[in-house]
Design a protein around this motif. Sequence first.
Motif: not given
Length: 173
Positions: A69-70, A96-99, A109-113
Amino acid sequence: MTQAKAIFAGGCFWCMVHPFDQQPGIHSVISGYTDGHVENPTYEEVCSGETGHTEAVEITYDPAIISYAELVEIYWLQTDPTDAFGQFQDRGSSYRPVIFYQNEEERLIAQTSKDKLQASGRFDRPIVTEIKPIAPFYEAEEYHQDFYKKDPSRYKASSQPRETFVKDAWHEK
């Protein structure tokens, strides 16, 4: 010592290494390519746009010291999450930006953020950064590794548009 890995794409990988490399609990940050359909692509192949890859960084970290998360929060602060077609002066699908996530916990975690960032009103445009399952990661050529250390003046010039955006977009509002 426990180690975990995370992969983030946020435009030019040269500019994504330094912010993570400076954090406690980070063991390594490797520049490379991911999310394409060609095995072991070269920089020239990725830049052609024909391989489907994006430039990314693979971070090896100690989750007892720094959490996924950090890492996601650090990621946001390096990117323009409203630009799906590249980052800053680097344009095209390879920027392109991707997590990337490895499991359902990381996806959440990524979606919530991302949802929290969208709801914050910080940006007038939608947050378009993709959240995708992890794909094979291929290490970039040696001359791309730790570029900010190898060629500081060229790194500084290439990172200037990003630094300006970060300063303007991410300061406290």
